[in-house]
Scaffold this motif. Structure first.
Motif, PDB file in Angstrom:
ATOM      1  N   ALA A 111      37.191  50.122  45.011  1.00 24.64           N
ATOM      2  CA  ALA A 111      38.899  49.627  45.707  1.00 24.64           C
ATOM      3  C   ALA A 111      38.256  49.063  46.817  1.00 24.64           C
ATOM      4  CB  ALA A 111      39.421  50.612  46.854  1.00 24.64           C
ATOM      5  N   GLU A 112      37.171  48.752  47.613  1.00 27.84           N
ATOM      6  CA  GLU A 112      36.492  47.539  48.695  1.00 27.84           C
ATOM      7  C   GLU A 112      35.697  47.029  48.059  1.00 27.84           C
ATOM      8  OE1 GLU A 112      37.834  47.730  50.944  1.00 27.84           O
ATOM      9  OE2 GLU A 112      38.702  49.424  51.234  1.00 27.84           O
ATOM     10  N   THR A 113      36.052  45.928  46.839  1.00 28.62           N
ATOM     11  CA  THR A 113      35.661  44.946  46.459  1.00 28.62           C
ATOM     12  C   THR A 113      36.436  43.331  46.380  1.00 28.62           C
ATOM     13  OG1 THR A 113      34.719  46.283  44.282  1.00 28.62           O
ATOM     14  CG2 THR A 113      34.893  43.688  44.127  1.00 28.62           C
ATOM     15  N   TYR A 114      35.324  42.828  47.028  1.00 28.74           N
ATOM     16  CA  TYR A 114      35.853  41.799  48.015  1.00 28.74           C
ATOM     17  C   TYR A 114      35.114  40.483  46.933  1.00 28.74           C
ATOM     18  CZ  TYR A 114      36.325  45.371  51.224  1.00 28.74           C
ATOM     19  OH  TYR A 114      36.025  45.949  52.356  1.00 28.74           O
ATOM     20  N   MET A 115      35.845  39.972  46.244  1.00 27.68           N
ATOM     21  CA  MET A 115      35.675  39.014  44.461  1.00 27.68           C
ATOM     22  C   MET A 115      35.879  37.945  44.809  1.00 27.68           C
ATOM     23  SD  MET A 115      36.159  40.615  41.496  1.00 27.68           S
ATOM     24  CE  MET A 115      35.019  40.611  39.723  1.00 27.68           C
ATOM     25  N   GLY A 116      35.762  36.769  44.519  1.00 26.31           N
ATOM     26  CA  GLY A 116      36.572  35.917  44.395  1.00 26.31           C
ATOM     27  C   GLY A 116      35.433  34.393  43.608  1.00 26.31           C
ATOM     28  N   LEU A 117      35.851  33.002  43.523  1.00 25.63           N
ATOM     29  CA  LEU A 117      34.974  32.099  42.894  1.00 25.63           C
ATOM     30  C   LEU A 117      34.577  30.986  44.093  1.00 25.63           C
ATOM     31  CD1 LEU A 117      36.458  31.323  39.346  1.00 25.63           C
ATOM     32  CD2 LEU A 117      33.709  32.966  39.689  1.00 25.63           C
ATOM     33  N   LEU A 124      44.019  26.876  41.819  1.00 31.55           N
ATOM     34  CA  LEU A 124      44.123  26.755  42.791  1.00 31.55           C
ATOM     35  C   LEU A 124      43.333  28.181  43.347  1.00 31.55           C
ATOM     36  CD1 LEU A 124      47.839  26.272  43.799  1.00 31.55           C
ATOM     37  CD2 LEU A 124      45.917  24.605  44.719  1.00 31.55           C
ATOM     38  N   THR A 125      43.162  28.617  42.708  1.00 38.59           N
ATOM     39  CA  THR A 125      42.487  30.428  43.058  1.00 38.59           C
ATOM     40  C   THR A 125      40.611  29.491  42.801  1.00 38.59           C
ATOM     41  OG1 THR A 125      43.170  32.318  42.194  1.00 38.59           O
ATOM     42  CG2 THR A 125      41.220  32.247  42.098  1.00 38.59           C
ATOM     43  N   ILE A 126      40.217  29.103  42.959  1.00 38.53           N
ATOM     44  CA  ILE A 126      39.144  28.083  42.112  1.00 38.53           C
ATOM     45  C   ILE A 126      39.051  27.459  43.270  1.00 38.53           C
ATOM     46  CG2 ILE A 126      37.155  26.444  41.192  1.00 38.53           C
ATOM     47  CD1 ILE A 126      38.035  27.602  39.125  1.00 38.53           C
ATOM     48  N   THR A 154      40.639  40.700  49.523  1.00 44.06           N
ATOM     49  CA  THR A 154      40.326  41.798  50.493  1.00 44.06           C
ATOM     50  C   THR A 154      40.758  43.102  49.750  1.00 44.06           C
ATOM     51  OG1 THR A 154      42.902  42.275  50.868  1.00 44.06           O
ATOM     52  CG2 THR A 154      41.307  40.081  52.131  1.00 44.06           C
ATOM     53  N   SER A 155      40.553  43.157  48.398  1.00 41.97           N
ATOM     54  CA  SER A 155      40.762  44.895  47.990  1.00 41.97           C
ATOM     55  C   SER A 155      40.553  44.523  46.746  1.00 41.97           C
ATOM     56  CB  SER A 155      41.834  45.459  48.621  1.00 41.97           C
ATOM     57  OG  SER A 155      43.312  44.941  47.503  1.00 41.97           O
ATOM     58  N   ALA A 156      40.211  45.854  45.538  1.00 41.53           N
ATOM     59  CA  ALA A 156      39.375  44.716  44.451  1.00 41.53           C
ATOM     60  C   ALA A 156      41.091  44.509  44.521  1.00 41.53           C
ATOM     61  CB  ALA A 156      39.502  46.129  43.652  1.00 41.53           C
ATOM     62  N   TYR A 157      42.455  45.524  44.370  1.00 39.19           N
ATOM     63  CA  TYR A 157      44.086  45.590  44.008  1.00 39.19           C
ATOM     64  C   TYR A 157      43.766  44.297  44.213  1.00 39.19           C
ATOM     65  CZ  TYR A 157      44.198  50.275  43.173  1.00 39.19           C
ATOM     66  OH  TYR A 157      43.318  51.994  42.801  1.00 39.19           O
ATOM     67  N   GLU A 158      44.320  42.819  44.802  1.00 41.16           N
ATOM     68  CA  GLU A 158      44.111  42.025  45.075  1.00 41.16           C
ATOM     69  C   GLU A 158      43.734  40.945  44.158  1.00 41.16           C
ATOM     70  OE1 GLU A 158      45.602  41.699  49.919  1.00 41.16           O
ATOM     71  OE2 GLU A 158      43.793  40.799  49.809  1.00 41.16           O
ATOM     72  N   ALA A 159      42.445  41.338  43.817  1.00 42.51           N
ATOM     73  CA  ALA A 159      41.588  40.561  43.085  1.00 42.51           C
ATOM     74  C   ALA A 159      42.252  40.479  41.477  1.00 42.51           C
ATOM     75  CB  ALA A 159      40.289  41.228  42.493  1.00 42.51           C
ATOM     76  N   PHE A 160      43.497  41.627  41.299  1.00 42.59           N
ATOM     77  CA  PHE A 160      43.852  41.684  39.809  1.00 42.59           C
ATOM     78  C   PHE A 160      45.390  39.669  40.370  1.00 42.59           C
ATOM     79  CE2 PHE A 160      43.106  45.713  39.681  1.00 42.59           C
ATOM     80  CZ  PHE A 160      42.723  45.797  38.321  1.00 42.59           C
ATOM     81  N   ASP A 161      45.589  39.859  41.254  1.00 42.08           N
ATOM     82  CA  ASP A 161      46.363  38.636  41.351  1.00 42.08           C
ATOM     83  C   ASP A 161      45.367  37.172  41.833  1.00 42.08           C
ATOM     84  OD1 ASP A 161      48.222  40.684  41.995  1.00 42.08           O
ATOM     85  OD2 ASP A 161      48.258  40.372  44.784  1.00 42.08           O
ATOM     86  N   LEU A 162      44.413  37.405  41.562  1.00 42.08           N
ATOM     87  CA  LEU A 162      43.989  36.399  41.747  1.00 42.08           C
ATOM     88  C   LEU A 162      43.288  35.486  39.905  1.00 42.08           C
ATOM     89  CD1 LEU A 162      41.242  36.378  44.591  1.00 42.08           C
ATOM     90  CD2 LEU A 162      43.994  35.510  44.442  1.00 42.08           C
ATOM     91  N   GLY A 163      43.412  36.432  38.746  1.00 48.11           N
ATOM     92  CA  GLY A 163      43.312  36.814  37.514  1.00 48.11           C
ATOM     93  C   GLY A 163      41.661  36.895  37.670  1.00 48.11           C
ATOM     94  N   VAL A 164      41.318  37.201  38.928  1.00 47.96           N
ATOM     95  CA  VAL A 164      40.005  37.706  38.374  1.00 47.96           C
ATOM     96  C   VAL A 164      39.321  38.852  37.567  1.00 47.96           C
ATOM     97  CG1 VAL A 164      38.663  35.633  39.930  1.00 47.96           C
ATOM     98  CG2 VAL A 164      39.036  37.942  40.810  1.00 47.96           C
ATOM     99  N   LEU A 165      40.128  39.679  38.078  1.00 47.91           N
ATOM    100  CA  LEU A 165      40.552  41.139  37.221  1.00 47.91           C
ATOM    101  C   LEU A 165      41.474  40.829  36.407  1.00 47.91           C
ATOM    102  CD1 LEU A 165      39.560  43.632  40.101  1.00 47.91           C
ATOM    103  CD2 LEU A 165      38.084  42.685  37.858  1.00 47.91           C
ATOM    104  N   GLN A 166      41.711  42.009  35.225  1.00 46.77           N
ATOM    105  CA  GLN A 166      42.719  41.662  34.041  1.00 46.77           C
ATOM    106  C   GLN A 166      43.636  43.014  33.946  1.00 46.77           C
ATOM    107  OE1 GLN A 166      40.440  40.253  30.868  1.00 46.77           O
ATOM    108  NE2 GLN A 166      42.338  38.275  31.426  1.00 46.77           N
ATOM    109  N   ASP A 204      40.700  46.558  33.133  1.00 45.97           N
ATOM    110  CA  ASP A 204      40.127  46.529  33.841  1.00 45.97           C
ATOM    111  C   ASP A 204      40.375  47.260  35.211  1.00 45.97           C
ATOM    112  OD1 ASP A 204      38.133  44.146  33.360  1.00 45.97           O
ATOM    113  OD2 ASP A 204      38.973  43.153  34.433  1.00 45.97           O
ATOM    114  N   ILE A 205      39.357  48.052  35.918  1.00 46.27           N
ATOM    115  CA  ILE A 205      40.277  49.486  36.239  1.00 46.27           C
ATOM    116  C   ILE A 205      39.311  49.376  37.988  1.00 46.27           C
ATOM    117  CG2 ILE A 205      40.855  50.710  34.209  1.00 46.27           C
ATOM    118  CD1 ILE A 205      38.388  52.719  35.471  1.00 46.27           C
ATOM    119  N   VAL A 206      40.441  50.237  38.993  1.00 43.66           N
ATOM    120  CA  VAL A 206      39.582  50.527  40.038  1.00 43.66           C
ATOM    121  C   VAL A 206      39.265  52.260  40.599  1.00 43.66           C
ATOM    122  CG1 VAL A 206      40.372  49.935  42.535  1.00 43.66           C
ATOM    123  CG2 VAL A 206      41.150  48.661  40.874  1.00 43.66           C
ATOM    124  N   VAL A 207      38.181  52.106  40.924  1.00 43.06           N
ATOM    125  CA  VAL A 207      37.550  53.734  41.672  1.00 43.06           C
ATOM    126  C   VAL A 207      38.455  53.220  42.988  1.00 43.06           C
ATOM    127  CG1 VAL A 207      36.813  54.389  39.699  1.00 43.06           C
ATOM    128  CG2 VAL A 207      35.850  53.545  41.029  1.00 43.06           C
TER     129      VAL A 207
END
Length: 802
Positions: free
Chosen positions: A609-615, A655-657, A664-676, A680-683
């Protein structure tokens, strides 16, 4: 007995803690009722609107304002702002009847026994029998709170102490009352671990429980040492920060953030209620602390504490430090110690302790003194605050962010060496430690068959630490299960036909050795195994590609080698996607740039859940070159639906790139399209992440995994998309929103994501896009301004906008 489930929780008290806990329950999908008292009088705004105390908006003002402030705070208490809709607010007069629908009622009101008892009396009228009822007290004895309550209330009542902020700090202390049923404790212990993502620790009903008893001792002990040894606050923060596996805020900055008043409140509570504590004198406030409290220098909340922000006449910002002798603020002094230089090349924190205590300077003296005090103190708290030593270590790691608990540090130094230090400081160790050593047990922990055992004092044997079955701890299996190793990775056999590829580079950056290791992992898995997990248990999954290597090649103008290196990165990502075995990535913490690209090319992502992910490549003057730009174009193409304005869809991914967005969390990474979504799932509990990833890899293998076919059907929009992007980037530069170099990078990205300047929308292969991406990346590496950005990131650790 029917299985207990928590669908709805009622939280009483909406202060910083109450709102934070409410948000964390909303994070995990629970329905939350958050209640607080009604205001006694109207504020000016309400008077101006002609409202009365009977209006609902006034009656719920306190709870709504508190929740609203919490949701706006940074770092955010909630994984995704839309999760706030799971919280309903109300007040303790109109809405208390609704607690009858809750499966768990938690009190989080002011730390006063009389008020807490009044709240419980009120709640008992509406609570349905069998409902869990707990208090988030940080120190009031649990036994006093449930006095006079019914038998059913007392059986289901205990303390559940969260640490602030509730989302980020992992400690969850469970404190039984005199009549709490064992089944209630077992349920909460498991619920904390599995659903809340916490480290659950069952504590005894002693003042400040486990975490604060040891943590506050540790800080108070330092307050006394700092004056005795004539150290500055910068010295102590340097010595008690990341070098020993503690947070960057170390000691004094942490106190500023938490608030000196909070610390003093807990210290006074221990001093008043632990008269038999052999180090009672350390809980008495030193003069400088008493003076600071009187001056209201309480830290961030009052604008000054041990540190103070200062803006000089020429508008230069400076952080000033408090001189503890004069109690005046002065410019910060850089702390430097010879002993710390000795540990510079030692990457693993656990290996540094042995070196630190040998120091010949003030730092060496400091470590010998403070570790001796800590070891003696924790040994004497058993069995007072806990029967088991591992619970003390768990509490310090989860509640105070220590990488290693006191007994783990003692083990690292050597139990006998620790006893020597204690003796030289004239302190007394608990008898059980001497008995342990004399019986031939020379460590508090051992690893047997990949499992951690601890020294159990009553049985005098090494006993398995409970609750490990849901975890895979790589530290425990690395040596015995190693399949391959180079300087970048270790490949381990997780059992059941699943391999794990663990990064071992500095900050887990992805360079040549890591890419070689990844390819080797796919080779081995395809030949002899059924699936591959890419996972590690470092502080961060990976901060991305090794930009130092790119910088060196670009500066030396070794463009052929650089082209080959980028191609190798791209090919490795495609190898993961098109292997004959399922691949699962497990990002946590920072998963930036190349690490994000890697995860996007796995069959499945099991993200913490605490994943800060992006390009984030724009920050160093390039575009994603490890198949990330290609992948975003492909994902946009897969998202096109009949009737869509396809340009708008593509623009979102662009724009994401272009804005280097990071979740600021794994759940927001779905909004950015980097998780699908749907793949993909969150623990929530990071400790379970690799075990969960292994289970998913096995599931895919068992279901008959089919090697995917390379894509040749990616729809690119050509000239029409390119024209739109170029108009947009021109306008952004004209309005000074981006610099000329940003403009150049954005146009290169536009060319790749549009698929070049094709005259009409066309279906292309992934390889076609990869070639465009690599070409664009290489051309940017020839730009002076890009090299300046990379150099700035390497030297300063932050992006340069030039």
């Amino acid at each position: 007995m029917s299985k207990r489930r928590i669908k709805k929780i009622a939280i009483i008290g909406s202060g910083i803690m109450g709102s934070g806990i409410a948000c964390h329950f909303a994070n995990i999908g629970a329905e939350v009722l958050l209640l607080d008292i009604i205001p006694r009088e109207l504020n000016d705004k309400e008077k101006a609107k002609g409202l009365s105390l009977e209006d609902k908006v006034v009656r719920n003002r306190l709870v709504n304002d508190a929740l609203s402030a919490s949701l706006k705070s940074k770092p955010s208490p909630i994984y995704h702002q839309k999760f706030a809709s799971r919280i309903t607010t109300g007040n303790l007069e109109d809405d208390i009847v609704k607690v009858s629908e809750a499966d768990w009622i938690m009190e989080v009101v002011v730390e006063r026994l009389d008020i807490k008892k009044q709240v419980f009396e009120k709640l008992e009228k509406y609570r349905k029998p069998g409902t869990l009822i707990t208090s988030n007290t940080s120190g009031i004895p649990i036994k006093f709170m449930s006095e006079g309550r019914s038998d059913d209330f007392q059986k289901h009542f205990c303390g559940t102490h969260f640490f602030n902020p509730a989302r980020y700090l992992k400690l969850f202390e469970i404190i039984p009352g005199p009549k709490t049923e064992q089944s209630v404790l077992d349920f909460l212990n498991n619920y904390g671990e599995q659903f809340l993502g916490k480290t659950s620790v069952i504590a005894k009903d002693t003042p400040a429980f486990i975490g604060n008893r040891i943590g506050i001792f540790s800080i108070m002990s330092l307050f006394h040492v700092v004056k005795d040894m004539n150290l500055t606050i910068e010295d102590v923060d340097k010595l008690t920060g990341p070098v020993i596996g503690r947070p960057k805020s170390a000691t004094f900055r942490t106190v500023d953030v938490v608030g000196l008043d909070t610390l003093v409140h807990v210290a006074n509570g221990i001093a008043d209620n632990c008269k038999n504590d052999e180090r009672l004198e350390l809980f008495q406030l030193p003069d400088f602390i008493a003076a600071m409290v009187e001056n209201k220098w309480l830290g961030s909340k009052t604008g000054q504490g041990f540190y103070k922000k200062h803006i000089s006449d020429d508008v230069k910002k400076e952080i000033l430090s408090l001189d503890l002798n004069t109690l005046e603020y002065r410019s910060s002094k850089k702390a430097k110690f010879q002993t710390l230089e000795l540990t510079k090349s030692v990457d693993k924190v656990i290996d540094r302790f042995k070196i630190l205590i040998t120091g010949k300077d003030k730092a060496g003296d400091f470590y010998r003194k403070t570790f001796a005090a800590l070891f003696a103190y924790v040994s004497n708290r058993i069995p007072e605050i806990s029967d088991d030593l591992y619970k003390i270590d768990d509490a310090m790691k989860a509640g105070f962010g220590w990488e290693h608990g006191p007994f783990q540090i003692w083990d690292a130094i050597g139990v006998e060496k620790g006893l020597e230090l204690i003796k030289s400081e004239g302190l007394q160790v608990a008898d059980w430690v001497n008995n342990m050593v004399s019986s031939g047990n020379l460590s508090f922990y051992t690893i047997q068959n990949g499992t951690t055992y601890y020294y159990d004092i009553p049985s005098k044997t090494q006993t398995k630490v409970p609750g490990q079955d849901a975890f895979i701890i790589l530290d425990n299996i690395r040596k015995s299960n190693e399949v391959f190793k180079n300087s970048g990775v270790v490949i381990e056999d997780l059992g059941d036909g699943i391999l794990n590829c663990e990064f071992q580079s500095k900050m887990n950056t992805i360079g040549g050795d890591v890419l070689t290791g990844l390819n080797k992992a796919v080779d081995i898995a395809e030949k002899d195994f059924e699936g591959l997990v890419i996972g590690n248990q470092g502080a961060n999954f990976s901060v991305g590609a090794n930009i130092g290597m790119i910088f060196m090649m670009a500066v030396e103008q070794e463009y052929e080698e650089l082209n080959a290196a980028i191609r190798y990165f791209q090919d490795t990502m495609m190898r993961m996607r098109y292997s004959s075995i399922p691949t699962v990535s497990t990002p946590h913490g920072m998963a930036l740039g190349g690490a994000c690209e890697l995860s996007m090319h796995a069959d499945k992502v099991v993200a913490a859940a605490e994943t800060y992910m992006g390009l984030v490549e724009f920050g160093v003057g390039v575009i994603p070159g490890g198949a990330g730009s290609k992948e975003m174009a492909l994902r946009a193409s897969d998202t096109f639906r009949k009737g869509d304005v396809e340009l708008n869809v593509l623009q979102e991914y662009f724009l994401t790139i272009g804005m280097a967005k990071v979740s600021t969390s794994a759940y927001e990474a779905f909004d950015l399209g980097v998780l699908q979504k749907g793949k993909d799932i969150v623990v929530v509990n990071k400790d379970r992440q690799i075990a969960t990833a292994k289970a998913h890899a096995k599931l895919m293998a068992d279901a008959g995994y089919t090697q995917p076919v390379k894509r040749k059907d990616v729809k690119v929009l050509g000239k029409q998309a390119l024209a739109m992007f170029l108009v947009g980037t021109d306008a952004m530069e004209d309005s000074n929103y981006i610099s000329a170099h940003d403009h150049k990078i954005a146009n290169k990205l536009a060319y790749v994501m549009a698929g070049g300047d094709l005259s009409e929308p066309t279906l292309v292969s992934e390889q076609y896009l990869l070639d465009l991406e690599r070409e664009a990346f290489l051309s940017l590496c020839t730009e002076r301004k890009t090299l300046e950005r990379i150099q700035h990131m390497l030297t300063k650790g932050k992006p340069l906008r030039n």
